[in-house]
Design an enzyme around this catalytic site. Sequence first.
Site, PDB file in Angstrom:
ATOM      1  N   HIS A   1       0.347  -4.753 -15.858  1.00 45.41           N
ATOM      2  CA  HIS A   1       0.319  -5.249 -14.482  1.00 45.41           C
ATOM      3  C   HIS A   1       0.669  -4.129 -13.498  1.00 45.41           C
ATOM      4  O   HIS A   1       0.001  -3.961 -12.464  1.00 45.41           O
ATOM      5  CB  HIS A   1       1.306  -6.406 -14.348  1.00 45.41           C
ATOM      6  N   GLU A   2       1.711  -3.376 -13.792  1.00 46.01           N
ATOM      7  CA  GLU A   2       2.153  -2.330 -12.867  1.00 46.01           C
ATOM      8  C   GLU A   2       1.149  -1.181 -12.801  1.00 46.01           C
ATOM      9  O   GLU A   2       0.871  -0.646 -11.724  1.00 46.01           O
ATOM     10  CB  GLU A   2       3.534  -1.808 -13.290  1.00 46.01           C
TER      11      GLU A   2
ATOM     12  N   HIS B   1      -1.758  -2.030 -10.529  1.00 44.38           N
ATOM     13  CA  HIS B   1      -1.531  -1.822  -9.098  1.00 44.38           C
ATOM     14  C   HIS B   1      -1.997  -0.421  -8.685  1.00 44.38           C
ATOM     15  O   HIS B   1      -2.589  -0.242  -7.613  1.00 44.38           O
ATOM     16  CB  HIS B   1      -0.040  -1.967  -8.766  1.00 44.38           C
TER      17      HIS B   1
ATOM     18  N   GLU C   1      -1.327  -9.030  -6.029  1.00 42.23           N
ATOM     19  CA  GLU C   1      -0.645  -9.434  -7.249  1.00 42.23           C
ATOM     20  C   GLU C   1      -1.605 -10.115  -8.223  1.00 42.23           C
ATOM     21  O   GLU C   1      -1.561  -9.882  -9.436  1.00 42.23           O
ATOM     22  CB  GLU C   1       0.526 -10.375  -6.924  1.00 42.23           C
TER      23      GLU C   1
END
Length: 262
Positions: A123-124, A127, A186
């Site tokens: 997920h990070e 980004h 997100e």
Amino acid sequence: MKQMITVVILVILAGCATNQSPTGRSQTLLFSAQQMDQMGAESFEQMKQQQALSKDKQRIAYVRCVASRITAVLPVGQPKWEVVLFESEQINAFALPGGHIGVYTGLLKVATNQDQLATVIGHEVAHVLANHSNEQVSRAQMTGVGMQLANAALDVSGVSNRDLYMAALGLGAQVGFVLPYGREQESEADIMGVELMARAGFDPSQSIKLWQNMAKAGGSQGPELLSTHPSHGRRIADLQQMQPKVMPLYQASQAKVKNSCD
């Protein structure tokens, strides 16, 4: 004065790059990839100097193993990613442009296996891949210019441009405030992240369990990692809907995975 503000902002916007996010959103990007990499590197070095680093070799190797499998499936041309485990009770992790990943030891109490940790790291990293950091810093820059022209300069409140950029990069804990990612960003990171973990040979069904664990952590407020994210229920529902798409990616990757990180 208002006309001057408008003219300056239009000049800035005229010189910026436009891009499309993974879901087709229009993005305003004021900074080049090289500038973002430099910001990420400087911020990461500052964090390593100011925060305690874990000395647990076993945990460090474990986190690096999970991260390396994620970064191995990224598009060609990515930098060599640096991975650091910070000694902190924070339930958090982050990734910065230029190839930097930070994980806090507190996260390992909630992400209880390699697949759940891969959910967060994927997920990070997503980004960064989706230029969300550039979007945030660009927004901060435009807001800062407007404030200064309106006689409300950021340094009046003790906030420097460096602090503003660090906050925009998702490092708000370092400067006492944060410029949160938007819900769309997100959700994009969730979509990209779960695909990354599946391609790297991590079980995407564990992403649901991870966010269930996160929802329980820290009482009703949840951990810092969730402070600006979509609701637990919405996120879990979205991940459940994605399972038919990502499970085949996971199954296809199994033959390529030689070693478990656990």
